[in-house]
Each structure stands twice: as structure tokens, then as C-alpha cells.
Scaffold this active site. Structure first.
Site, PDB file in Angstrom:
ATOM      1  N   PHE A  63       5.867  11.235  12.733  1.00 38.74           N
ATOM      2  CA  PHE A  63       4.906  11.903  13.655  1.00 38.74           C
ATOM      3  C   PHE A  63       3.705  10.955  14.320  1.00 38.74           C
ATOM      4  O   PHE A  63       3.239  11.555  14.966  1.00 38.74           O
ATOM      5  CB  PHE A  63       4.276  13.000  12.275  1.00 38.74           C
ATOM      6  N   THR A 110      -3.174  20.942  14.928  1.00 36.79           N
ATOM      7  CA  THR A 110      -3.173  20.381  14.072  1.00 36.79           C
ATOM      8  C   THR A 110      -1.352  20.749  13.721  1.00 36.79           C
ATOM      9  O   THR A 110      -0.478  19.447  13.256  1.00 36.79           O
ATOM     10  CB  THR A 110      -3.960  21.655  12.774  1.00 36.79           C
ATOM     11  N   TRP A 112       0.420  18.609  16.501  1.00 36.33           N
ATOM     12  CA  TRP A 112      -0.037  17.249  16.283  1.00 36.33           C
ATOM     13  C   TRP A 112       1.507  16.793  15.251  1.00 36.33           C
ATOM     14  O   TRP A 112       1.931  16.005  15.705  1.00 36.33           O
ATOM     15  CB  TRP A 112      -1.018  16.815  15.586  1.00 36.33           C
ATOM     16  N   HIS A 113       2.137  18.223  14.709  1.00 37.37           N
ATOM     17  CA  HIS A 113       3.077  17.435  13.289  1.00 37.37           C
ATOM     18  C   HIS A 113       4.232  17.119  15.001  1.00 37.37           C
ATOM     19  O   HIS A 113       4.882  16.888  14.167  1.00 37.37           O
ATOM     20  CB  HIS A 113       3.239  18.102  12.804  1.00 37.37           C
ATOM     21  N   GLY A 114       4.594  17.925  15.460  1.00 35.01           N
ATOM     22  CA  GLY A 114       5.895  17.862  16.130  1.00 35.01           C
ATOM     23  C   GLY A 114       6.532  18.742  17.365  1.00 35.01           C
ATOM     24  O   GLY A 114       5.182  19.814  18.046  1.00 35.01           O
TER      25      GLY A 114
END
Length: 480
Positions: free
Chosen positions: A480, A318, A321-323
């Protein structure tokens, strides 16, 4: 970019809707697909090819998977699924993480490998997860393979939620993709939801974001603790109204076209635990990871130790995934650790806490998380966190809690902070419901319709004026 995208949307949307409703129902997915590609190409002309490639790849794999399973060739079906996942994650990895990996390798080895410098396609994390969900759902037998590539393309490229979600799993809209019903009532409801989201984005997120920018620009060693907490709260409100506002706009546009996209935010700032917070925040992402990572890993079915490992894996992913930055990984691990602590022993004890204590615990920890999230510069983030707790660079305690800048910011942003606080609770929705029921119970529906139409018109004009006049209009989840 998002500033001009919103203005482009205002020009694009009437023409899109006119074309959409002017053609027979059987042509509407084609209009939606073509219009969505035009909308995306306006911001990313080159990467339309990438989206078309993803569409073709997953459409083909879905057909292969279904045909293989129908013929009893489980190995071929599994191979096609693996191929789909590898291609999707490979594209996401190349465009989103290549330079991050190069920089990390250079830092560890002393090499000087030049960065590739690939621009990150808008919304790639969102539509990649959507197309992966399609292949997985077909393999599981939870959705039928789409036979029409235009209909499938309309799902992948659908402009309302293309840029930043919510992440719409294929099985959620599979029925509506070919058998949806548009109606004046649904269209009207969609307009109201769209305008509410637009107001969140323009009138609340953008304005409170100025407070965060003002505070974050001050060197950490000069920040009073009160000022630092004001900044963290401002960023928390900014990211909430920014992202939930876009999600509401997307859901509203979907309703206009006959689709029902899932709720993505459910008042997360009223939560009384971190576990509850993540049931209410970015619901579509949490659902995706639960259905396609956590449960396949075993979920909570293989004992506590394995469950904690699964939580750790999910929250590592997670964060990434955001960056492509260490602060996002740290942010994910931060929440992973908190959720594991709650799972092991905290939640049982928190049931005996007063409601206010659970809420305060959650809000404090979430505010800390937003500082980590916003701090690409790790050293700057560490200094800011020290300032929040009244500590200097050497760990010494600094006084006072508030200074002249704290009071100045409170005077200038106090009302806006209060509006954001109230707006992040169910209270405005309850007031709206009560007022509407009063008008309807008194037989004054026509007055309610006139009042609501006038309010919507004023809100739209006010947001448009802010967009045209403002130079500050970021969108935090845009890439994103």
C-alpha cells in the site's frame, strides 16, 4: 517477500545499530539514511532511484517555499507547494493507478489498450504522504525547511516505518531529527515494543490468517453462515494484528534510535461506534486526511451539508489510497456512508444504547467491511456476504446456521480466536502493568528484569522458529 524481509531485518538490524551508535551523533543521520537505502534496495533495488528523486524534489520545494514566504512572495510559495503536490501525486498515480485506469477505460469503451505492468514500489503510499506533509507544513509555517538534505533523506527513507508506516508527519519528528536523545531505557523499551509487534505478526496474524484462507477458498454457495462469520472474524483479526504488529515493530525500532513515532492503533475492536472505530484504527492515516484534506475543505465549519460532502470526499480518497481496485473504493464509500449516518442522527440515539449493543453494532459492520476489503473479485465478495446472512445466490434462505465444517474450524481455531479476541483488548496490557507494579512495589526489580528478559528471549526465538519453518507469511499492507 515480507517473510524474507523480516529475516533480512534480523541480520541487518545488529549491523545497522552497531554502525549507528559507533559514529558521533552528527553522523548518525547519514548512517540512518544510507542504511535505510540499503534496506529498501534489498527489496526494491530499482526503485531506490524513485525514493531519492522524491527526497530531492521535496527537499528542494521546501527550501523554495520557505525562501519565497520569507521574501513575501506568496504566489511563488503557493506555486512551489502546488508543484510538490502534483509531482508526488503524479508519481503515486502513475505507479499505483495506471493499469486500473486503463482497465476501467477498456471496460467502458471496448478498447484493448495493453496494461503498462509497472510494479508497485513498496511503501510508496506511505512515504509519498510523508513527503507531501513536509511541503505542506513548511508552507503553513508549522515546520521549518530542512537545510541538510542528508537529514531530510533520513526522514524520508527511515527504515523502521518505511515499508508500511505509521505515516509520520514531518513536524512530528522535526525536533528529534536533529536533537534526539538515545538512552538505555528508551532502547530497552523499544526492544520490548518491537518484540510485542513481532509476536502479533508471527504468532497471531499469520496463524489466524490460515483460518481466513481456509474459509475464503470454499465456494460461497457451500458456506454455512456460521463458517462465513468465522472467516470474516479471522480476516479482521489477521489484518489488525498484521498491521498493528508492524506498526509496533516500527515504533520500537524508532525508540531504539531515539525517535518517538505516533501510536497507530488504540484497540479499535472495543469501539462502540464506527466513528470511534476510525479514531482508533490506522490513526496516522486518519490524522493525515483530517489535517491535509478534511480541514482544508472546510471540515465542519460550513454547515452540515458541506461537512457531509467533505466526509464523502475524504472516504472516497481513503478507499482509493488503499488500492487500485473497485472493492477498495466501495470499502471507502461504505465507511463514508456509515460515518455520515452516524453524524446526522445515529450517534445521538446510540448514546441511549447499552454498551454491548453499540459494540455489537460496530463489530458486525466492521466484519462486513473486511469482506468488501478482501474481495478484489466483486462477485465473490457479494456471494460471501450473502452466505454470512444465510442467503443463497437467488436470495433464498439457507439452513442450518452451522455445519460440520463450522464445528471443525471451531475445534481447531477456537483457542486461537479466543487469544486474538483477548489480545485485541487492553486486558493484556493491564495485566502486564499490575504484575510489573507488584514486583517493583515488593522491591524485586531484579526478578522482574530477569523474568521479562527471559520472556522476551523466548518470544523472539519462538517467532524466529515460526518464520524459518513457515511457508505462509503474508503481509496485508505490504504494497500500500
Amino acid at each position: 517477500m515480507i517473510f524474507s524481509s523480516l529475516l533480512f531485518l534480523f541480520r541487518f538490524l545488529p549491523l545497522m545499530l552497531l554502525a549507528y551508535f559507533a559514529v558521533p551523533k552528527g553522523w548518525r543521520n547519514a548512517v540512518l539514511f544510507l542504511g535505510s537505502l540499503i534496506f529498501y534496495a534489498w527489496g526494491e533495488p530499482v526503485y531506490v532511484v524513485l525514493m531519492l528523486f522524491s527526497t530531492a524534489v521535496d527537499y528542494t520545494h521546501g527550501r523554495i517555499i520557505e525562501n519565497a514566504k520569507a521574501a513575501g512572495r506568496e504566489g511563488a510559495a503557493r506555486g512551489a507547494l502546488i508543484s510538490s503536490v502534483v509531482i508526488n501525486l503524479g508519481l503515486l498515480g502513475v505507479f499505483k493507478y495506471t493499469d486500473f485506469l486503463i482497465g476501467t477505460l477498456n471496460g467502458l469503451t471496448g478498447l484493448a489498450i495493453p496494461a503498462v505492468g509497472l510494479p508497485l514500489p513498496i511503501g510508496i503510499s506511505f512515504y509519498t504522504f510523508q513527503t507531501m506533509s513536509y511541503s505542506i507544513d513548511v508552507y503553513r509555517g508549522e515546520a521549518k525547511a530542512q537545510r541538510n538534505i542528508i537529514d531530510f533523506g533520513a526522514y524520508v527513507a527511515m527504515f523502521p516505518q518505511l515499508i508500511a508506516g505509521p505515516i509520520v508527519r514531518y513536524q512530528t519528528v522535526a525536533q528529534e531529527l536533529n536533537h534526539r536523545r538515545e538512552s538505555p531505557e528508551l532502547f530497552s523499551e523499544g526492544i520490548s515494543l518491537f518484540l510485542a509487534g513481532l509476536g502479533k505478526k508471527v504468532l497471531l496474524a499469520n496463524q489466524i490468517g490460515l483460518l481466513w484462507d481456509s474459509v475464503s477458498a470454499v465456494p460461497a454457495q457451500e458456506l454455512a453462515a456460521g463458517t462465513a462469520w468465522l472467516g470474516a472474524a479471522a480476516f479482521g483479526f489477521q489484518i489488525y494484528f498484521d498491521f498493528s504488529g508492524y506498526s509496533d515493530m516500527a515504533r520500537g525500532l524508532g525508540m531504539m534510535l531515539g525517535f518517538h513515532f505516533p501510536l497507530n492503533f488504540d484497540y479499535p475492536y472495543i469501539s462502540r461506534s464506527i466513528t470511534e472505530f476510525w479514531r482508533r484504527w490506522h490513526i496516522s492515516l486518519g490524522t493525515w486526511f483530517r489535517e491535509y484534506v478534511y480541514i482544508p475543505l472546510g471540515g465542519n465549519r460550513r454547515g452540515l451539508a458541506r461537512q457531509l460532502l467533505n466526509i464523502f470526499i475524504v472516504w472516497t480518497l481513503t478507499g482509493i489510497w488503499h488500492g487500485a481496485s473497485w472493492n477498495f473504493l466501495l470499502w471507502g464509500l461504505y465507511f463514508g456512508v456509515l460515518l455520515m449516518l452516524e453524524k446526522v442522527f445515529l450517534l445521538k440515539r446510540m448514546k441511549r444504547w447499552p454498551a454491548a449493543a453499540g459494540w455489537l453494532y460496530t463489530v458486525v459492520l466492521v466484519c462486513i467491511s473486511w469482506v468488501i476489503f478482501a474481495s478484489v473479485d466483486g462477485a465473490g465478495g457479494a456471494g460471501y456476504l450473502q452466505a454470512m446472512f444465510g442467503l443463497g445466490g437467488g436470495g433464498e434462505v439457507r439452513m442450518p446456521f452451522a455445519d460440520a465444517k463450522t464445528l471443525y474450524l471451531l475445534r481447531n481455531y477456537g483457542l486461537l480466536l479466543a487469544a486474538c479476541a483477548v489480545g485485541s483488548t487492553p486486558l493484556p496490557g493491564r495485566i502486564y502493568k499490575k504484575v510489573r507494579e507488584w514486583f517493583e512495589n515488593e522491591g524485586r526489580q531484579i526478578f522482574w528484569q530477569l523474568l521479562w528478559s527471559a520472556a522476551g528471549t523466548i518470544l523472539f526465538l519462538l517467532c524466529t522458529a515460526y518464520l524459518v519453518d513457515a511457508t505462509y507469511n503474508p503481509f496485508l499492507y505490504f504494497r500500500f
